[in-house]
Design an enzyme around this catalytic site. Structure first.
Site, short mmCIF file in Angstrom:
data_model
loop_
_atom_site.label_atom_id
_atom_site.label_comp_id
_atom_site.label_asym_id
_atom_site.label_seq_id
_atom_site.Cartn_x
_atom_site.Cartn_y
_atom_site.Cartn_z
CB CYS A 2 -13.88 14.26 6.75
SG CYS A 2 -12.84 13.09 7.70
NE ARG A 28 -13.71 17.33 1.37
CZ ARG A 28 -12.67 17.66 0.99
NH1 ARG A 28 -12.70 17.92 -0.30
NH2 ARG A 28 -11.76 17.89 1.63
CD1 TRP A 75 -10.20 8.54 4.27
CD2 TRP A 75 -12.01 7.45 3.06
NE1 TRP A 75 -9.81 7.62 3.54
CE2 TRP A 75 -10.78 7.09 2.98
CE3 TRP A 75 -13.16 7.05 2.66
CZ2 TRP A 75 -10.69 5.97 2.08
CZ3 TRP A 75 -13.23 6.24 1.70
CH2 TRP A 75 -11.98 5.59 1.38
CG HIS A 502 19.71 -9.27 -21.07
ND1 HIS A 502 21.01 -9.91 -21.26
CD2 HIS A 502 19.95 -8.22 -20.10
CE1 HIS A 502 22.09 -9.47 -20.75
NE2 HIS A 502 21.52 -8.26 -19.93
#
Ligand code: M6R
Length: 606
Positions: A2, A28, A75, A502
């Site tokens: 945050c 942020r 956040w 391969h």
């Protein structure tokens, strides 16, 4: 991750300073925001969910009274992004307002104690306990600074805090542990904030705070103490020459570079995944007959590494599947005893959500790992764990990849315990390795940066690059390919090293750059054989191995040695040089690393 800001100003302009600072911190976090000011010993609060501009339109931040205030852009990590969970959080009597960036690990324990002491909680955040703990300490007769210090000393986890209180209306109190916090010194105005961007319009004179620092600011005074000893300290004032744009990126030229460098911090936050949710996920995974790890892009590469972790550490088979292929390949075979662990940074990737919808329709259990609370994935999952990385602005996933791996590793450990698949000493060793991750990440960044920056100059004109690894390092090779390709636009190939003979080896000609990811693990011996095959056909061998491995160093044309680490965790550290390589190749080739062409951060179409 945050953003917080506190501002103590002479005169009445604090609301607009906070509002402008908040806007600069929006990168942020942006799921909710709020502000608190003090006027005539009363606290005023405005907060809501949504983007800062939307909230400002509804509530008008600019007319909040007073000359002392704090603000927050969120956040979410604990509690959905709702009005009540937005910061500031308050005590019972609305006399203490707090904004916080970080994660309080022991908040449930503290909350129970405080509820017993009749504190009334309004939110589901971890932050609110701090306001109530200070209030509790004040009730026992401490002065505010002592009440604040004692409360902070009880916290386990990461925090950058700014607090105002009507008990001490002229001050903003702050404390820092493992989340960034910086003081800005102006003329008759002082700031405390998550980063310099919040106040750079007003001052470039700063003090960077260290872990364990706490204190207070007023418009003309700054007091910093060591929290443990209570001793006052004097810190160096630094005059920054950053532009506003640089400040937003903490001085880095691009968000991608900033995000790569912030991984020691984001890993620490990822290690704080909540145990009760890890347990819940492990419970479902343990009971399942089939487990699929479903994701796209970088998150899919995390799942490839995750399947190695589950198999090596918990002896559980989990099939990693590219989300857009899931329904075609496995759609008809899944049912009530299937568990889908969907991994998506954004939680909104359409291919992942389509797979998840299909699985739910067939009564399978859906679990999630994501970075975004409130995203669709969190709503459709039976249970989910957050990776706590904060917003990632660079389109290429970097810090969110290593955080996803860190959550998957914790989940593997929880599963191993539940299934009794490891001896106690092995569990202890794995846990210790997990705890070392932030430090190992820091070293990997220091070791890789300069050599890779020079290497990018040499490889800038490469027509194609090959990445090879075995076991968990195959996942690293895949992610290295994706990173380099999406940022530099150089076509790249990634294969399990043993599979290269391969077919893919036919592309090799004199000087073709081939990277081997070869940590000192159980695959190393076979990787040497694969290196010799490539070398014999004229390939130029670039090897990222373990420090001190003279044999591999001798075989390689270019060598980088990284710290030794448990083999299931190696992708977390061994991807770092390739993140730098992708970034510096983009720079060398004149591309914008933050916004690679044709890509979007979140792909919401199928
Ligand atoms: O948000 P998600 O983790 O679901 O996103 C998945 C992919 O779209 C994403 O990882 C993409 O591959 C990035 N460009 C990787 O850097």
């Amino acid at each position: 991750m945050c953003g917080i800001i506190g501002c103590a100003a002479e005169g009445g302009e604090v609301a607009s300073l906070l509002h402008r600072g908040l806007k600069r911190l929006e990168y942020r976090g942006y799921d909710s925001a709020g502000m608190a000011t003090i006027s005539e010993a009363r606290i005023y609060v405005k907060k809501d969910s949504g983007k800062i501009d939307e909230i400002h339109q509804r509530l008008n931040f600019d007319n909040m009274p007073g000359s002392i205030g704090i603000a927050h852009t969120r956040w979410a990590t604990h509690g959905a992004p709702t009005q009540v969970n937005a910061h500031p959080q308050l005590d019972c009597e609305d006399k203490i307002a707090i904004v916080h960036n970080g994660i309080i690990e022991n908040f449930l324990e503290l909350k129970e104690e405080l509820i017993e002491r009749k504190h009334v909680f309004r939110s589901r955040t971890d932050t609110e306990v701090i306001a109530h703990q200070i209030e509790e300490n004040l009730r026992s007769g401490k002065d505010f600074l002592q009440a604040f210090f004692s409360a902070v000393k009880r916290l386990k986890g990461s925090y950058a805090l700014a607090i105002i209180s009507s008990h001490e209306p002229g001050k903003i109190f702050f404390a820092r542990n493992e989340s960034p916090l910086v003081i800005g010194l102006g003329d008759g105005v002082n700031f405390v904030a998550s980063d310099v961007a919040a106040f750079i319009e007003r001052t470039r004179r700063v003090i960077f705070l260290d872990n364990g620092d706490a204190g207070y600011i007023t418009p003309r005074e700054i007091r910093i103490y060591k929290l443990e000893s209570g001793i006052e300290v004097k810190k160096r004032i630094i005059e920054l020459e950053w532009t506003i744009e640089m400040a937003e990126k903490s001085g880095y030229p691009h968000f991608t570079l900033k995000e790569i460098n912030e991984q020691p911090y984001t890993l620490r936050e990822a290690l704080r995944a909540q145990e009760k949710y890890l347990d819940l996920l492990a419970e479902f995974l343990d009971r399942a007959r089939n487990v699929f790890l479903v994701a796209a892009g970088t998150s899919h590469n995390a799942c490839v590494a995750g399947s190695y972790m589950f198999s090596k550490v918990a002896m559980l088979n989990a099939t990693p599947v590219i989300a857009s292929e899931f329904i075609e390949n496995y759609g008809k075979s899944i049912g009530i005893d299937t568990v889908i662990l969907a991994v998506s940074q954004s939680g909104e990737t359409a291919d992942v959500l389509a797979a998840v919808d299909h699985a739910r329709m067939r009564a399978a259990t859906v679990l999630g790992i994501t970075n975004v609370v409130g995203s669709t994935l969190t709503r459709v999952s039976r249970a989910y764990v957050l990776q706590n990385s904060g917003p990632e602005i660079g389109v290429a996933a970097t810090k969110t990849f290593t955080a996803q791996l860190t959550v998957l590793a914790q989940l593997a450990l929880t599963l191993a315990r539940k299934r009794g698949k490891l001896a106690q000493y092995e569990i202890d060793e794995f846990r210790e390795e997990l705890e070392r991750l932030p430090e190992l990440m820091k070293r990997a960044i220091e070791i890789s940066h300069d050599p890779i920056k020079s290497l990018a100059k040499k490889l800038a004109d490469a027509k194609s690059i090959f990445f090879l690894g075995r076991g968990a390092s195959y996942a690293t090779a895949r992610e290295a390919r994706l990173k380099v390709m999406e940022l530099s636009y150089i076509p790249c190939i990634a294969y399990p090293a043993g599979e290269s003979k391969h077919g893919p080896i036919s592309v090799i000609e004199e000087g073709y750059p081939v990277f081997f990811i070869a940590p000192n693990d159980s695959t190393r011996k076979n990787v040497i054989g694969n290196m010799m095959e490539m070398k014999a056909r004229g390939a130029e061998i670039y090897c990222v191995g373990t420090e001190g491995d003279q044999e591999l160093r001798g075989i390689s044309d270019w060598w980088l040695g990284l710290p030794s680490i448990h083999e299931a965790l190696s992708p977390i550290i061994y991807i770092v040089p390739f993140q730098f390589l992708a970034y510096y190749l983009a720079i060398e080739r004149g591309h914008d690393p933050d916004k690679p062409r044709n890509l979007a951060k979140s792909v919401t179409v199928q």
